[in-house]
Design a protein around this motif. Sequence first.
Motif, PDB file in Angstrom:
ATOM      1  N   ALA A 194       0.817  -1.222   0.000  1.00  0.00           N
ATOM      2  CA  ALA A 194       0.000   0.000   0.000  1.00  0.00           C
ATOM      3  C   ALA A 194       0.849   1.270   0.000  1.00  0.00           C
ATOM      4  O   ALA A 194       0.959   1.972   1.009  1.00  0.00           O
ATOM      5  CB  ALA A 194      -0.965  -0.017   1.179  1.00  0.00           C
ATOM      6  N   GLY A 223       5.585   5.648  13.549  1.00  0.00           N
ATOM      7  CA  GLY A 223       4.756   4.908  12.597  1.00  0.00           C
ATOM      8  C   GLY A 223       3.603   4.255  13.315  1.00  0.00           C
ATOM      9  O   GLY A 223       3.616   4.102  14.543  1.00  0.00           O
ATOM     10  N   VAL A 224       2.607   3.875  12.535  1.00  0.00           N
ATOM     11  CA  VAL A 224       1.427   3.258  13.138  1.00  0.00           C
ATOM     12  C   VAL A 224       1.765   1.850  13.650  1.00  0.00           C
ATOM     13  O   VAL A 224       1.392   1.483  14.765  1.00  0.00           O
ATOM     14  CB  VAL A 224       0.262   3.258  12.118  1.00  0.00           C
ATOM     15  N   ILE A 225       2.496   1.088  12.867  1.00  0.00           N
ATOM     16  CA  ILE A 225       2.804  -0.273  13.324  1.00  0.00           C
ATOM     17  C   ILE A 225       3.797  -0.277  14.496  1.00  0.00           C
ATOM     18  O   ILE A 225       3.577  -0.991  15.475  1.00  0.00           O
ATOM     19  CB  ILE A 225       3.247  -1.160  12.126  1.00  0.00           C
ATOM     20  N   PRO A 226       4.867   0.537  14.450  1.00  0.00           N
ATOM     21  CA  PRO A 226       5.691   0.616  15.659  1.00  0.00           C
ATOM     22  C   PRO A 226       4.856   0.972  16.893  1.00  0.00           C
ATOM     23  O   PRO A 226       5.061   0.414  17.984  1.00  0.00           O
ATOM     24  CB  PRO A 226       6.696   1.728  15.339  1.00  0.00           C
ATOM     25  N   ASN A 267      -8.910  -1.800   6.267  1.00  0.00           N
ATOM     26  CA  ASN A 267      -8.092  -2.435   5.240  1.00  0.00           C
ATOM     27  C   ASN A 267      -8.112  -3.933   5.534  1.00  0.00           C
ATOM     28  O   ASN A 267      -7.825  -4.299   6.668  1.00  0.00           O
ATOM     29  CB  ASN A 267      -6.656  -1.891   5.339  1.00  0.00           C
ATOM     30  N   SER A 318       0.906   9.170   6.317  1.00  0.00           N
ATOM     31  CA  SER A 318       1.611   8.186   5.495  1.00  0.00           C
ATOM     32  C   SER A 318       0.849   7.741   4.245  1.00  0.00           C
ATOM     33  O   SER A 318       1.335   7.854   3.121  1.00  0.00           O
ATOM     34  CB  SER A 318       1.949   7.005   6.403  1.00  0.00           C
ATOM     35  N   LYS A 319      -0.385   7.220   4.439  1.00  0.00           N
ATOM     36  CA  LYS A 319      -1.159   6.757   3.272  1.00  0.00           C
ATOM     37  C   LYS A 319      -1.705   7.956   2.505  1.00  0.00           C
ATOM     38  O   LYS A 319      -1.660   7.997   1.281  1.00  0.00           O
ATOM     39  CB  LYS A 319      -2.345   5.884   3.702  1.00  0.00           C
ATOM     40  N   TYR A 328      -5.713  -6.056   8.119  1.00  0.00           N
ATOM     41  CA  TYR A 328      -4.307  -5.759   7.802  1.00  0.00           C
ATOM     42  C   TYR A 328      -3.370  -6.737   8.529  1.00  0.00           C
ATOM     43  O   TYR A 328      -3.383  -6.818   9.758  1.00  0.00           O
ATOM     44  CB  TYR A 328      -4.016  -4.311   8.214  1.00  0.00           C
ATOM     45  N   ILE A 366      -5.118   5.107   9.808  1.00  0.00           N
ATOM     46  CA  ILE A 366      -4.166   5.532   8.779  1.00  0.00           C
ATOM     47  C   ILE A 366      -4.853   5.785   7.433  1.00  0.00           C
ATOM     48  O   ILE A 366      -4.369   6.575   6.633  1.00  0.00           O
ATOM     49  CB  ILE A 366      -3.021   4.491   8.661  1.00  0.00           C
ATOM     50  N   HIS A 367      -5.991   5.113   7.184  1.00  0.00           N
ATOM     51  CA  HIS A 367      -6.711   5.318   5.921  1.00  0.00           C
ATOM     52  C   HIS A 367      -7.861   6.327   6.054  1.00  0.00           C
ATOM     53  O   HIS A 367      -8.668   6.468   5.126  1.00  0.00           O
ATOM     54  CB  HIS A 367      -7.259   3.980   5.402  1.00  0.00           C
ATOM     55  N   ASP A 406      -6.740   2.105  14.488  1.00  0.00           N
ATOM     56  CA  ASP A 406      -5.759   2.461  13.460  1.00  0.00           C
ATOM     57  C   ASP A 406      -6.504   3.227  12.369  1.00  0.00           C
ATOM     58  O   ASP A 406      -7.310   2.657  11.636  1.00  0.00           O
ATOM     59  CB  ASP A 406      -5.136   1.162  12.926  1.00  0.00           C
ATOM     60  N   CYS A 442      -9.619  -1.375  12.723  1.00  0.00           N
ATOM     61  CA  CYS A 442      -9.084  -0.723  11.533  1.00  0.00           C
ATOM     62  C   CYS A 442     -10.191   0.168  10.974  1.00  0.00           C
ATOM     63  O   CYS A 442     -11.200  -0.324  10.475  1.00  0.00           O
ATOM     64  CB  CYS A 442      -8.657  -1.787  10.521  1.00  0.00           C
TER      65      CYS A 442
HETATM   66  C1  LIG Z   1      -4.223  -0.351   8.316  1.00  0.00           C
HETATM   67  C2  LIG Z   1      -2.763  -0.022   8.225  1.00  0.00           C
HETATM   68  N1  LIG Z   1      -2.081   0.321   9.332  1.00  0.00           N
HETATM   69  C3  LIG Z   1      -0.778   0.627   9.297  1.00  0.00           C
HETATM   70  C4  LIG Z   1      -0.057   0.578   8.114  1.00  0.00           C
HETATM   71  C5  LIG Z   1       1.404   0.901   8.130  1.00  0.00           C
HETATM   72  O1  LIG Z   1       1.656   1.981   8.955  1.00  0.00           O
HETATM   73  P1  LIG Z   1       3.125   2.532   9.242  1.00  0.00           P
HETATM   74  O2  LIG Z   1       3.859   2.502   7.929  1.00  0.00           O
HETATM   75  O3  LIG Z   1       2.904   3.908   9.778  1.00  0.00           O
HETATM   76  O4  LIG Z   1       3.732   1.617  10.243  1.00  0.00           O
HETATM   77  C6  LIG Z   1      -0.722   0.215   6.930  1.00  0.00           C
HETATM   78  C7  LIG Z   1       0.002   0.117   5.657  1.00  0.00           C
HETATM   79  O5  LIG Z   1      -0.455  -0.448   4.704  1.00  0.00           O
HETATM   80  C8  LIG Z   1      -2.114  -0.079   6.992  1.00  0.00           C
HETATM   81  O6  LIG Z   1      -2.794  -0.423   5.894  1.00  0.00           O
END
Ligand SMILES: Cc1ncc(COP(=O)(O)O)c(C=O)c1O
Length: 383
Positions: free
Chosen positions: A30, A88-91, A166, A228-229, A114, A196-197, A194, A162
């Motif tokens: 993505a 970042g969202v995942i960290p 996603n 980010s997105k 996701y 992010i979208h 989350d 989410c």
């Molecule tokens: C729902 C979702 N969360 C988080 C991420 C990645 O977030 P980050 O790059 O800020 O860790 C993505 C990337 O595709 C995503 O789709």
Amino acid sequence: MFDFTHAPQRRHSDSIKWHVQDDELPMWIADMDFQTAPAIVSAMQRKLELGAFGYEEPQADYFGAVAQWYQHVHHATADPEWMTFTTGVIPAISAIVRRISHIGDNVLVQAPVYNMFYHSIENNGRHVLSSDLVYTKGQYAVDWADLEQKLAEPLTTLMILCNPHNPIGRVWTRAELTRIATLCQQHHVVLLSDEIHGDLVLNGPDYTPVFSLDAELAQTTITLVSPSKTFNVAALHAATAIVPNTNLHASVDRGLNSDEVAEPNLLAIPGTIAAYTKGEEWLQALKQQLWRNHQLVTEFVARELPSVHVASGPATYLIWLDISSYGKSATELTQQIRERSGLILSDGSEYRGNGSHFLRLNFACPEAMLKDGLQRLKKGLAE
Ligand SMILES: Cc1ncc(COP(=O)(O)O)c(C=O)c1O
């Protein structure tokens, strides 16, 4: 006014997406094949010209830019006091899993979702407990009885939502989010959303940030947002945690800091501020292009691939294709498509739930590239 017809040349660069054979076309991970907003690039260039890149810490202008964006674009109020910068969202999700839940706890998700959520949970020794979304007549919905039962399990301490979702592109309504947050609160489960979208709802009513739910409900929530997105700046590694409750905020803040995912790199602050204060016009133009692309895929599938069903909602630039009528798994079909046509899609089984009947296609690219991708899809699926 903005260029959505030329893809930046990322073959033979460090791009993960474009690390493929010369005749292959990647439409999986993505990120977008568009240049980001010019205002972001200018802000980064100004920073680079300084030539001195010591330690940094976001100030009031950073948090003010985030707050103003959510107020202006989504009509949602976030107090800068609720915010912590993160890389970042995942960290942040991984750090919050470690901080808020204990080893052996259940962390609830809604599959298909996701895939990185699973890694953040399992790599930290917690259990994934999924309340799978139910898929009927080509659409997804929450199974409320199942969700409540799983939230009520004593070892369920955290839910990762989410919003929007996603890979299915669903935009959860305020009523649905209120119901989820209420169930979480009743069963002492922290709700981690989350988002992010969130800026990428392409058509129809806007999404609802979880921090903007009824103030009492928002007390047990954590929202993660990022440019980010929205602005195609994944490698910027910049996101913001928004936590209205003071004690929970302190806990999340400490978790992010002790995991060392709360300090910006040299471009994160100017890049994010430029995105949120100068990027809106670009985003509006982007969303129009993305909606045209969404329609292009939907029309192509209806006309040329009647056995495929588009099962996506109006959010994200990822489309969720139901390929169950082919009688092959998504893993087999992604391989077949890649071998026959060079098109690289995401294998839906990575998202678990009923994902093994789906392929995910990323349509965030110039129209000419998308048309090439769709012809390849047809070739790859031909009997
Ligand atoms: C729902 C979702 N969360 C988080 C991420 C990645 O977030 P980050 O790059 O800020 O860790 C993505 C990337 O595709 C995503 O789709």
